[in-house]
Design a protein around this motif. Sequence first.
Motif, PDB file in Angstrom:
ATOM      1  N   LEU A   1      -1.223   3.452   4.507  1.00 54.81           N
ATOM      2  CA  LEU A   1      -0.568   2.874   5.680  1.00 54.81           C
ATOM      3  C   LEU A   1       0.519   3.811   6.198  1.00 54.81           C
ATOM      4  CD1 LEU A   1       0.409  -0.828   6.092  1.00 54.81           C
ATOM      5  CD2 LEU A   1       2.040   0.936   6.669  1.00 54.81           C
ATOM      6  N   ARG A   2       1.302   4.368   5.287  1.00 57.13           N
ATOM      7  CA  ARG A   2       2.380   5.281   5.692  1.00 57.13           C
ATOM      8  C   ARG A   2       1.824   6.556   6.316  1.00 57.13           C
ATOM      9  NH1 ARG A   2       5.821   6.600   0.679  1.00 57.13           N
ATOM     10  NH2 ARG A   2       7.295   7.475   2.184  1.00 57.13           N
ATOM     11  N   GLN A   3       0.752   7.080   5.736  1.00 58.04           N
ATOM     12  CA  GLN A   3       0.226   8.366   6.165  1.00 58.04           C
ATOM     13  C   GLN A   3      -0.659   8.278   7.409  1.00 58.04           C
ATOM     14  OE1 GLN A   3       1.172  11.255   4.763  1.00 58.04           O
ATOM     15  NE2 GLN A   3       2.475  10.081   3.364  1.00 58.04           N
ATOM     16  N   ARG A   4      -1.361   7.164   7.578  1.00 60.20           N
ATOM     17  CA  ARG A   4      -2.426   7.117   8.581  1.00 60.20           C
ATOM     18  C   ARG A   4      -2.266   6.036   9.655  1.00 60.20           C
ATOM     19  NH1 ARG A   4      -6.897  10.112   6.793  1.00 60.20           N
ATOM     20  NH2 ARG A   4      -6.734  10.825   4.630  1.00 60.20           N
ATOM     21  N   LEU A   5      -1.351   5.085   9.452  1.00 62.58           N
ATOM     22  CA  LEU A   5      -1.224   4.006  10.429  1.00 62.58           C
ATOM     23  C   LEU A   5       0.166   3.961  11.056  1.00 62.58           C
ATOM     24  CD1 LEU A   5      -2.922   1.785  11.690  1.00 62.58           C
ATOM     25  CD2 LEU A   5      -2.131   0.223   9.914  1.00 62.58           C
TER      26      LEU A   5
ATOM     27  N   TYR B   1       4.261  -8.954   4.158  1.00 63.27           N
ATOM     28  CA  TYR B   1       3.707  -8.603   2.847  1.00 63.27           C
ATOM     29  C   TYR B   1       4.233  -7.261   2.331  1.00 63.27           C
ATOM     30  CZ  TYR B   1       1.126 -12.817   3.372  1.00 63.27           C
ATOM     31  OH  TYR B   1       0.818 -14.150   3.522  1.00 63.27           O
ATOM     32  N   LEU B   2       4.733  -6.408   3.216  1.00 65.76           N
ATOM     33  CA  LEU B   2       5.471  -5.240   2.747  1.00 65.76           C
ATOM     34  C   LEU B   2       6.746  -5.672   2.030  1.00 65.76           C
ATOM     35  CD1 LEU B   2       5.075  -2.849   5.818  1.00 65.76           C
ATOM     36  CD2 LEU B   2       4.232  -2.397   3.500  1.00 65.76           C
TER      37      LEU B   2
ATOM     38  N   ALA C   1       7.856  -5.084  -1.857  1.00 65.49           N
ATOM     39  CA  ALA C   1       9.126  -4.465  -2.223  1.00 65.49           C
ATOM     40  C   ALA C   1       9.843  -5.249  -3.308  1.00 65.49           C
ATOM     41  CB  ALA C   1      10.024  -4.351  -0.990  1.00 65.49           C
ATOM     42  N   LEU C   2       9.710  -6.561  -3.261  1.00 58.84           N
ATOM     43  CA  LEU C   2      10.410  -7.428  -4.211  1.00 58.84           C
ATOM     44  C   LEU C   2       9.665  -7.608  -5.528  1.00 58.84           C
ATOM     45  CD1 LEU C   2      11.577 -10.154  -1.678  1.00 58.84           C
ATOM     46  CD2 LEU C   2      13.014  -8.441  -2.807  1.00 58.84           C
ATOM     47  N   ARG C   3       8.358  -7.318  -5.539  1.00 59.39           N
ATOM     48  CA  ARG C   3       7.573  -7.692  -6.711  1.00 59.39           C
ATOM     49  C   ARG C   3       6.856  -6.531  -7.389  1.00 59.39           C
ATOM     50  NH1 ARG C   3       4.131 -12.747  -4.716  1.00 59.39           N
ATOM     51  NH2 ARG C   3       3.900 -13.135  -6.955  1.00 59.39           N
TER      52      ARG C   3
ATOM     53  N   THR D   1       8.263   0.548   0.639  1.00 58.47           N
ATOM     54  CA  THR D   1       8.057  -0.643   1.472  1.00 58.47           C
ATOM     55  C   THR D   1       9.357  -1.105   2.134  1.00 58.47           C
ATOM     56  OG1 THR D   1       8.174  -1.942  -0.576  1.00 58.47           O
ATOM     57  CG2 THR D   1       5.988  -1.476   0.300  1.00 58.47           C
ATOM     58  N   LYS D   2      10.469  -0.977   1.426  1.00 57.52           N
ATOM     59  CA  LYS D   2      11.750  -1.294   2.076  1.00 57.52           C
ATOM     60  C   LYS D   2      11.997  -0.367   3.251  1.00 57.52           C
ATOM     61  CE  LYS D   2      14.407  -3.317  -1.750  1.00 57.52           C
ATOM     62  NZ  LYS D   2      15.591  -3.143  -2.639  1.00 57.52           N
ATOM     63  N   GLY D   3      11.719   0.904   3.061  1.00 53.63           N
ATOM     64  CA  GLY D   3      11.907   1.846   4.149  1.00 53.63           C
ATOM     65  C   GLY D   3      11.096   1.496   5.373  1.00 53.63           C
ATOM     66  N   LEU D   4       9.851   1.064   5.166  1.00 53.94           N
ATOM     67  CA  LEU D   4       9.007   0.668   6.291  1.00 53.94           C
ATOM     68  C   LEU D   4       9.548  -0.575   6.983  1.00 53.94           C
ATOM     69  CD1 LEU D   4       5.488   1.272   4.708  1.00 53.94           C
ATOM     70  CD2 LEU D   4       6.382   2.420   6.740  1.00 53.94           C
ATOM     71  N   VAL D   5       9.932  -1.581   6.217  1.00 54.96           N
ATOM     72  CA  VAL D   5      10.435  -2.818   6.823  1.00 54.96           C
ATOM     73  C   VAL D   5      11.689  -2.544   7.642  1.00 54.96           C
ATOM     74  CG1 VAL D   5      11.446  -5.094   6.346  1.00 54.96           C
ATOM     75  CG2 VAL D   5       9.400  -4.351   5.110  1.00 54.96           C
ATOM     76  N   PHE D   6      12.638  -1.799   7.082  1.00 54.89           N
ATOM     77  CA  PHE D   6      13.885  -1.563   7.808  1.00 54.89           C
ATOM     78  C   PHE D   6      13.673  -0.649   9.012  1.00 54.89           C
ATOM     79  CE2 PHE D   6      16.078  -2.663   3.650  1.00 54.89           C
ATOM     80  CZ  PHE D   6      16.550  -3.891   4.113  1.00 54.89           C
TER      81      PHE D   6
END
Length: 354
Positions: free
Chosen positions: A247-251, A276-277, A281-283, A291-296
């Motif tokens: 997801l990070r690399q291609r979307l 779900y990101l 991150a929490l689990r 995942t935190k980086g993506l959400v923020f």
Amino acid sequence: MAPADVDWSVRAGIAERAVVRRHLRRVGGVLPGTRIGRVRWPRRAPAPPAPWHYWWQAHLLDCLVDAQLRAPQRQRAKAIAAVARSVRVRNAGSWLNRYYDDIAWLGLAVQRGGTLSGRSGPSALPTIMARLHDGWTEGGGGGIWWRRDDDFKAAPANGPAAILLARDGQTAFAAAITDWMAETLVDPGSGLVRDGVRVASDGSIRVVEPNIYTYNQGVYLGACVELAARDGHQRWTDRAIALVDALRQRLAGPDGVLPGSGGGDGGLFAGITARYLADAALRVPELADATKGLVFANAEAAWKGRAEIGGGPVFSAEWRDPAPEPRRGVPEADLSVQLSGWMLLEAAARLQVT
């Protein structure tokens, strides 16, 4: 990561108030004791009775539950029970429709709501679970149909069904669904989840639908994370890590911001993935930073691009772009788009307090 001086809980509360003020109304505008999400703002007068966006209401309910967990309020608790009950009222007295993805989403929302959902949970969940079981066949190697009397088995139905069933303790069935997604829908080249498969009358896969939609990544990630917590097999964590990397690399863009999918149903896609990101991150400790980086990154973009209309934010369908003023024919008028922005800010608020 989010700047230290940003309070995402405050921003999530601002988004909630805007959506509730503009969209939450009685069924038909008149039925006492009911609450439902008006699908557009500003609305046409008189508001047409169709189309009926069942699954948007499930995400409205989910966002209200997010807000109640963030900052409990008695009035909101009443609204949660009313929305859950009103979906059945508006849906002609039934919890079900033809679409397995729709009912899985509602099941997830009332399940998360727990006692806040009032009597809707004990009524809806067994009915929805039974229908999801009926939706599994061996055609195409397994999986649940997208809708009844169709030839399509799709990620949007199987992902949320797997999450719901896992949370209900039906881990073996949830694992079978998620394994089918991994083996059938994950593209071996990109690592991303394709939309679904068309099944021939003899049970073989006639064609793979190659479209890559944001929310299909989110629901597959959510299923893997849920099973990693409940089943414990290493394949779930490995698959979650691989999906986030793809997801990070291609979307996502170089800035980490997810693409939008316009209005209508597509308005919800990126918000679902953000939900779900945050869960990952929490689990899943191995995924916390990514995942935190993506959400923020997405929350910052959506907040920066908002328009202030009538004292409240309007979020853009494309989070990195400025939001236009909502009007007929513009995606930003759709409840789905505004729910997606609200959902994203609730995800950021949830991560900030951990």
